[in-house]
Design an enzyme around this catalytic site. Structure first.
Site, PDB file in Angstrom:
ATOM      1  N   SER A 281       0.647   9.589  14.552  1.00  0.00           N
ATOM      2  CA  SER A 281       0.814   8.638  16.545  1.00  0.00           C
ATOM      3  C   SER A 281       0.981   9.347  17.815  1.00  0.00           C
ATOM      4  CB  SER A 281       1.729   7.697  15.735  1.00  0.00           C
ATOM      5  OG  SER A 281       1.607   6.640  16.706  1.00  0.00           O
TER       6      SER A 281
ATOM      7  N   TYR B  64      10.818   4.791  13.307  1.00  0.00           N
ATOM      8  CA  TYR B  64       9.346   4.842  13.275  1.00  0.00           C
ATOM      9  C   TYR B  64       8.912   6.309  13.713  1.00  0.00           C
ATOM     10  CZ  TYR B  64       3.940   4.047  13.503  1.00  0.00           C
ATOM     11  OH  TYR B  64       2.717   4.055  13.556  1.00  0.00           O
TER      12      TYR B  64
HETATM   13  N1  LIG Z   1      -1.840  -0.155  14.717  1.00  0.00           N
HETATM   14  C1  LIG Z   1      -1.112   1.491  15.312  1.00  0.00           C
HETATM   15  O1  LIG Z   1      -1.015   0.773  16.827  1.00  0.00           O
HETATM   16  C2  LIG Z   1      -1.249   2.198  15.156  1.00  0.00           C
HETATM   17  C3  LIG Z   1      -1.018   3.750  15.785  1.00  0.00           C
HETATM   18  C4  LIG Z   1      -1.181   4.870  15.589  1.00  0.00           C
HETATM   19  C5  LIG Z   1      -1.232   5.420  14.186  1.00  0.00           C
HETATM   20  N2  LIG Z   1      -1.129   3.879  13.598  1.00  0.00           N
HETATM   21  C6  LIG Z   1      -0.953   4.196  11.494  1.00  0.00           C
HETATM   22  O2  LIG Z   1      -2.193   4.386  11.176  1.00  0.00           O
HETATM   23  C7  LIG Z   1      -2.611   3.713   9.962  1.00  0.00           C
HETATM   24  C8  LIG Z   1      -3.053   2.679  10.109  1.00  0.00           C
HETATM   25  O3  LIG Z   1      -2.404   1.949  10.704  1.00  0.00           O
HETATM   26  P1  LIG Z   1      -2.596   0.006  10.757  1.00  0.00           P
HETATM   27  O4  LIG Z   1      -3.865  -0.033  12.224  1.00  0.00           O
HETATM   28  O5  LIG Z   1      -4.558   0.157   9.483  1.00  0.00           O
HETATM   29  O6  LIG Z   1      -1.782  -0.959   9.918  1.00  0.00           O
HETATM   30  P2  LIG Z   1      -2.152  -1.913   8.968  1.00  0.00           P
HETATM   31  O7  LIG Z   1      -3.829  -2.489   8.678  1.00  0.00           O
HETATM   32  O8  LIG Z   1      -1.456  -2.672   8.651  1.00  0.00           O
HETATM   33  O9  LIG Z   1      -2.477  -1.158   7.398  1.00  0.00           O
HETATM   34  C9  LIG Z   1      -1.123  -0.163   7.104  1.00  0.00           C
HETATM   35  C10 LIG Z   1      -1.959   0.216   5.496  1.00  0.00           C
HETATM   36  O10 LIG Z   1      -0.661   0.736   5.527  1.00  0.00           O
HETATM   37  C11 LIG Z   1      -0.491  -0.392   3.102  1.00  0.00           C
HETATM   38  N3  LIG Z   1       0.958  -0.275   3.033  1.00  0.00           N
HETATM   39  C12 LIG Z   1       1.610  -0.267   3.518  1.00  0.00           C
HETATM   40  N4  LIG Z   1       3.085   0.065   2.359  1.00  0.00           N
HETATM   41  C13 LIG Z   1       2.521   0.425   1.707  1.00  0.00           C
HETATM   42  C14 LIG Z   1       2.534   1.081   0.390  1.00  0.00           C
HETATM   43  N5  LIG Z   1       4.178   1.160   0.057  1.00  0.00           N
HETATM   44  N6  LIG Z   1       2.163   1.367  -0.317  1.00  0.00           N
HETATM   45  C15 LIG Z   1       0.610   1.718  -0.418  1.00  0.00           C
HETATM   46  N7  LIG Z   1      -0.049   1.077   0.711  1.00  0.00           N
HETATM   47  C16 LIG Z   1       1.016   0.445   1.453  1.00  0.00           C
HETATM   48  C17 LIG Z   1      -1.198  -1.603   3.771  1.00  0.00           C
HETATM   49  O11 LIG Z   1      -0.817  -2.223   2.621  1.00  0.00           O
HETATM   50  P3  LIG Z   1      -0.487  -3.618   2.318  1.00  0.00           P
HETATM   51  O12 LIG Z   1      -1.574  -5.062   2.404  1.00  0.00           O
HETATM   52  O13 LIG Z   1      -0.510  -3.781   0.491  1.00  0.00           O
HETATM   53  O14 LIG Z   1       0.551  -3.618   3.149  1.00  0.00           O
HETATM   54  C18 LIG Z   1      -2.012  -1.048   5.014  1.00  0.00           C
HETATM   55  O15 LIG Z   1      -3.343  -0.918   3.400  1.00  0.00           O
HETATM   56  C19 LIG Z   1      -1.108   3.748   9.421  1.00  0.00           C
HETATM   57  O16 LIG Z   1      -0.283   4.564   8.636  1.00  0.00           O
HETATM   58  C20 LIG Z   1      -0.435   3.905  10.946  1.00  0.00           C
HETATM   59  O17 LIG Z   1       1.249   3.753  10.920  1.00  0.00           O
HETATM   60  C21 LIG Z   1      -1.194   3.056  13.410  1.00  0.00           C
END
Ligand SMILES: NC(=O)c1ccc[n+]([C@@H]2O[C@H](COP(=O)([O-])OP(=O)(O)OC[C@H]3O[C@@H](n4cnc5c(N)ncnc54)[C@H](OP(=O)(O)O)[C@@H]3O)[C@@H](O)[C@H]2O)c1
Length: 248
Positions: free
Chosen positions: A141, A154
């Protein structure tokens, strides 16, 4: 194996319900024979989401915080065959104010966003080294560039993940395996629901398109949007007394 048309034979999504992860799957050139492995905690939701993919799907239980299970998890994945692309997308975002009141939750965030990726990616990379090919996609990120007062647990976890991924990428040189580090800015979606978009905000689809393009181009690092790379340089130059005044 990747076929003559660039289509992967098997793809692993760690964090199988991730909005960005699923958008990446939609942007990849999957064939009707590609096997997608959706790994996560909620089997029912994973099965629902998997049913909309145009290829065979296998659901695997995966908890990013259960570090002791990650080697066996990877062994099970690769017992089914080679993996061409593994996307590490598990993550949680919790308001800093909540973490200030709950140090244990802060530790869970670090386990989910950093420690769990280390144990999982080392286990997966070991199998990829043995098969002699494969691509790891790690979702870091822009928060990793310089942790902010408003989001420092974070940011620190992402900085750790980012540093680890750079080192792993370097250690994989010459093995036939590569690692692509993805640094999105604010992504409008489930994880950021209810938050006001930051400057240069992007979408899961834009991140996914950049990942798909980066895989074809053999990129080592992908910023989304690309202009964030310049902003990151400037972010590092801001004097600390000014940086700490940032309210978000
Ligand atoms: N959204 C943003 O603004 C952003 C920006 C930069 C980077 N990112 C990164 O991109 C990645 C994906 O984010 P996203 O936007 O797609 O968010 P998201 O839709 O909330 O997805 C997060 C994923 O992480 C899983 N997860 C959480 N805790 C877990 C655990 N203990 N074991 C296994 N899986 C777990 C969730 O599964 P459950 O369904 O079981 O909760 C979900 O599949 C993350 O690493 C995030 O930090 C996001």
């Amino acid at each position: 194996m990747i076929d003559a048309l660039g289509r992967p034979g098997r793809v692993l999504l760690l964090g199988g319900t991730s909005e960005i992860g699923l958008a990446i799957l939609a942007a990849l050139p999957l064939s009707s024979d590609t096997e997608v492995l959706l790994a996560g905690r909620d089997g029912k939701r994973l099965a629902e989401l998997g049913s909309s993919l145009p290829c065979p799907v296998r659901i695997l239980y995966y908890d990013a915080t259960a570090v002791e299970s990650h080697q066996a998890f990877a062994d099970e994945v690769f017992a089914g065959g080679d993996v061409d692309i593994a996307v590490s997308a598990a993550g949680i975002l919790v308001p800093q104010s909540e973490l200030d009141r709950d140090p244990l939750l802060a530790a869970t965030l670090v386990d989910t966003n950093f420690t769990g990726h280390v144990s999982t990616l080392l286990a997966v990379a070991g199998h990829m080294r043995a098969q002699g090919h494969g691509a790891l996609v790690v979702l870091s990120s822009v928060a990793a560039v310089r942790p902010r007062r408003a989001n420092f647990v974070y940011g620190a976890a992402k900085a750790g993940l980012d540093a680890f991924a750079q080192g792993l990428a370097d250690s994989l040189r010459g093995s036939g395996v590569r690692l692509m580090l993805v640094r999105p800015g604010f992504v409008v979606g489930r994880m950021t629901a209810g938050m006001a978009p930051a400057p240069l905000a992007t979408t899961p689809e834009a991140v996914a398109a950049a990942v798909a393009d980066g895989l074809v181009a053999g990129a080592g690092t992908v910023w989304v949007p690309g202009r964030l790379a310049l902003l990151a340089v400037l972010m590092r130059l801001v004097p600390r007394p000014l940086w700490r005044r940032l309210s978000r």
